[in-house]
Design an enzyme around this catalytic site. Structure first.
Site, PDB file in Angstrom:
ATOM      1  N   ASP A   1      45.587  43.939  16.370  1.00 50.01           N
ATOM      2  CA  ASP A   1      46.889  43.288  16.285  1.00 50.01           C
ATOM      3  C   ASP A   1      46.977  42.348  17.486  1.00 50.01           C
ATOM      4  OD1 ASP A   1      49.681  42.855  15.659  1.00 50.01           O
ATOM      5  OD2 ASP A   1      50.126  44.183  17.344  1.00 50.01           O
TER       6      ASP A   1
ATOM      7  N   ASP B   1      49.710  48.530  18.376  1.00 50.05           N
ATOM      8  CA  ASP B   1      50.593  49.153  19.359  1.00 50.05           C
ATOM      9  C   ASP B   1      51.307  50.381  18.829  1.00 50.05           C
ATOM     10  OD1 ASP B   1      52.625  48.143  17.778  1.00 50.05           O
ATOM     11  OD2 ASP B   1      53.053  46.454  19.100  1.00 50.05           O
TER      12      ASP B   1
ATOM     13  N   ASP C   1      52.805  48.785  13.504  1.00 43.61           N
ATOM     14  CA  ASP C   1      51.468  48.724  12.901  1.00 43.61           C
ATOM     15  C   ASP C   1      51.098  49.997  12.150  1.00 43.61           C
ATOM     16  OD1 ASP C   1      50.786  46.128  13.875  1.00 43.61           O
ATOM     17  OD2 ASP C   1      50.503  46.999  15.855  1.00 43.61           O
TER      18      ASP C   1
END
Length: 642
Positions: A330, A523, A527
């Site tokens: 991410d 994180d 996500d």
């Protein structure tokens, strides 16, 4: 009765028979002879070997066999035949039943001790907890047991004292040694407003903090629970071990019967001698080492990782990591710092910021936080918002003063077009690697807000370490292509997949998984779907929410370099499991022919008691191999300034 007590009973009662074996050539005999041996062995069979026999019988009734089956059959055969031999005036070998029981229990004592040592990481974590705290009650600070602390209490901590529970600093500043729960050796500077974690140690300053998490909700308690679950979990390879054992035990019994028949019928040995060979086969083949291969390595590996601030949640993760070909990141909060700030406002600054901040009041998205922080610093007054709506992956909109307003990315515009000047500014800001949000009112764009986040100092080193491992690196983000590609180029990521809505991430993963297993690093806040979809989900630690992360691995320190360390330790642990299984199988394969008497004619035989001793040390060797994981070097990725 514990395994240790059963072992001591068996050992003490076996010693007189051992003394007779040693001293018999010198004329010393055990008082009472065979009757004394019968009495001693009977007690051993009832007290020390009894649980083996009980377990074997329970398995037999369920039409399957286990490791205890071989021990029970071996000891019971030696014991019952010796009774028959005593009645028919033939040589007895009660000592074989006694010694086999003793040595098998010796192996289990070794196992228990090693398991205890392997799980010491959990005990050490539990012992880190502070015992009391100085709590503000009734107008003064008083010392209370930690169990009496409640959420909202103000707690004072002096230099050198432990933080009692998780909390937030209200007054004072200091450095905190958080190595106990994160593995990070350097103390962390803390000021008012910062979070503190229970069991960490205060440095030079006096702090007052408000308790936010207590008991089982603290970060330490959640780490302990995760480690316990990991150490009690099973890797998929364990299922293979169980299946092999289910076939192996009946096969050994067949080999033992054939061994007896070959020696008695074909070679012409006595019943006693033939039976000794058969019992030796049963005893040495007991696959205890096979059963220890996986759990001991798993316990040591997960325990060591916990000390490093890397939480591996279960054994399945270890096996999946071994086949990972691609690592997907991410962007915001993972590759980047996750604290973006407003750098440019194009248009009527006060009006644009007021509308945007009013709409973003309820959002926790990093870009929304950046807008709200800018509004707070500029002392902008918020306005009421009606008919609020969040549009997934695009932005938010709502009614302000009777007019619809919106703030978000360019995908939120739909049929609304930017003016030529705003379009030029939009492109210019994107070329500077800034994320641009549009602000509109009454079906027209009134301005732009540019927001920028920077890569973490550890990102470039972390990505380089993974590429050195031969892994492909990918960034998967909802941000625009230009910004994402700029960040990716800066840290060295191979491929960028941008403009991806959260709901579309699963489909993107399926395409990547066509080339092999995929690990996703996020994180752990927004996500969760991606962490669950990936073959290996690696969640960056989010403080006290650590236990509810969707990832199979949690990085407590929030240091991206720990991705490489987590993969390395997982692979080393799984490789140690495979090594343990290899030696356990080889040991049995090589030991059975010797026990069956294949080397008899060159003067090499293996009695049941020696077979039991060899089997015990086989278990010890596997457990020792697992414990050696604690000394395996895990390289530290050097920090590269990006």
């Amino acid at each position: 009765m514990t395994i240790t007590k059963r072992f001591w009973v068996s050992l003490i009662l076996s010693l007189p028979m051992l003394a007779e074996m040693i001293l018999k050539p010198f004329g010393w005999m055990l008082p009472g002879g065979e009757y004394t041996m019968l009495g001693l062995t009977t007690i051993i069979m009832l007290v020390s070997a009894g649980p083996f026999i009980k377990s074997a019988w329970a398995s037999f009734k369920k039409h399957h066999s286990n490791m205890d089956t071989l021990v029970a059959i071996g000891t019971a055969t030696a014991y019952l035949y010796s009774i028959y031999a005593m009645l028919t005036k033939q040589p007895v070998f009660f000592e074989s039943a006694a010694f086999v029981t003793t040595f098998v229990l010796l192996g289990q004592v070794f196992e228990a001790r090693m398991r205890q040592n392997a799980s010491s990481a959990v005990k050490k974590l539990v012992n880190l907890q502070a015992k009391d705290a100085e709590v503000f009650r009734d107008g003064q600070f008083i010392k209370l047991p930690v169990s009496k602390v409640v959420v909202g209490d103000l707690i004072k901590v002096r230099p050198g004292e432990k933080i009692a529970v998780d909390g937030e600093i209200t007054t004072g500043s200091s450095t905190i040694d958080e190595s106990m729960v994160t593995g990070e050796s350097m103390p962390t500077k803390k000021i008012a407003g910062d979070a503190v974690v229970g069991a960490t140690v205060n440095g030079s300053g006096t702090l007052t903090y408000k308790a936010t998490k207590i008991g089982k909700d603290t970060m330490l308690a959640q780490i302990v629970e995760l480690v316990k679950k990991a150490q009690n979990s099973h890797a998929p390879i364990q299922s293979l071990t169980d299946k092999v054992s289910a076939v192996f035990v009946p096969l050994v019994l067949i080999i033992a019967i054939l061994t007896f028949l070959v020696w008695y019928e074909l070679i012409g040995a006595s019943v006693a001698s033939s039976l000794i060979f058969a019992v030796s086969v049963v005893v040495i083949a007991c696959p205890c080492a096979l059963g220890l291969a996986t759990p001991t390595a798993l316990m040591v590996g997960t325990g060591r990782s916990a000390k490093m601030g890397i939480l591996i949640k279960n054994g399945q993760v270890l096996e999946a990591v071994n086949d990972v070909k691609t690592v997907v990141f991410d962007k915001t909060g993972t590759i980047t710092v996750g604290q973006p700030r407003v750098t440019n406002i194009i248009g009527d600054r006060e009006k644009i910021l007021q509308i945007a901040a009013s709409l973003e009041q309820a959002s926790e998205h990093p870009l929304a936080v950046a807008i709200l922080n800018e509004a707070k610093q500029t002392q902008i007054d918020m306005m009421n918002v009606d008919r609020f709506e969040a549009v997934e992956g695009k932005g938010v909109r709502g009614e302000i003063n009777g007019q619809m307003a919106f703030v978000g990315n360019d995908k939120l515009l739909e049929n609304i077009r930017l003016t030529s000047e705003l379009s030029r500014q939009f492109e210019k800001l994107q070329q500077q690697a800034k994320t641009v949000v549009v602000v509109g009112q009454a079906d027209q764009v009134i301005g732009l807000i540019a927001i920028q986040d920077t890569p973490k100092k550890t990102s470039q080193a972390a990505v380089a370490a993974l590429k050195n491992r031969g892994l492909k690196t990918v960034m998967l983000t909802g941000d625009n292509e230009q910004v994402a590609q700029s960040i990716a180029n800066e840290v060295g990521i191979d491929q960028v997949i941008a403009n991806v809505l959260p709901k579309d991430k699963a489909n993107r993963f399926k395409a990547l998984q066509a080339g092999g297993k995929v690990a996703f690093v996020g994180d752990g806040i927004n996500d969760a779907p991606a962490l669950s979809t990936a073959d290996v989900g690696i969640a960056m630690g989010s403080g006290t929410d650590i236990a509810i992360e969707s990832g199979g691995i949690v990085l407590v320190k929030n240091d991206l370099r720990d991705v490489d360390r987590a993969l390395a330790l997982s692979q080393k642990t799984f490789n140690r499991i495979k090594l343990n299984l290899f030696w356990a199988f080889i040991y049995n394969v090589l030991g059975i022919p010797v026990a069956a008497g294949a080397l008899y004619f060159v003067g090499l035989t293996l009695s049941p008691e020696l077979a039991g001793l060899a089997m015990a040390f086989s278990s010890l060797s596997v457990v020792t191999s697992s414990v050696m994981l604690n000394r395996t070097k895990i390289s530290t990725t050097p920090l590269t300034e990006s």
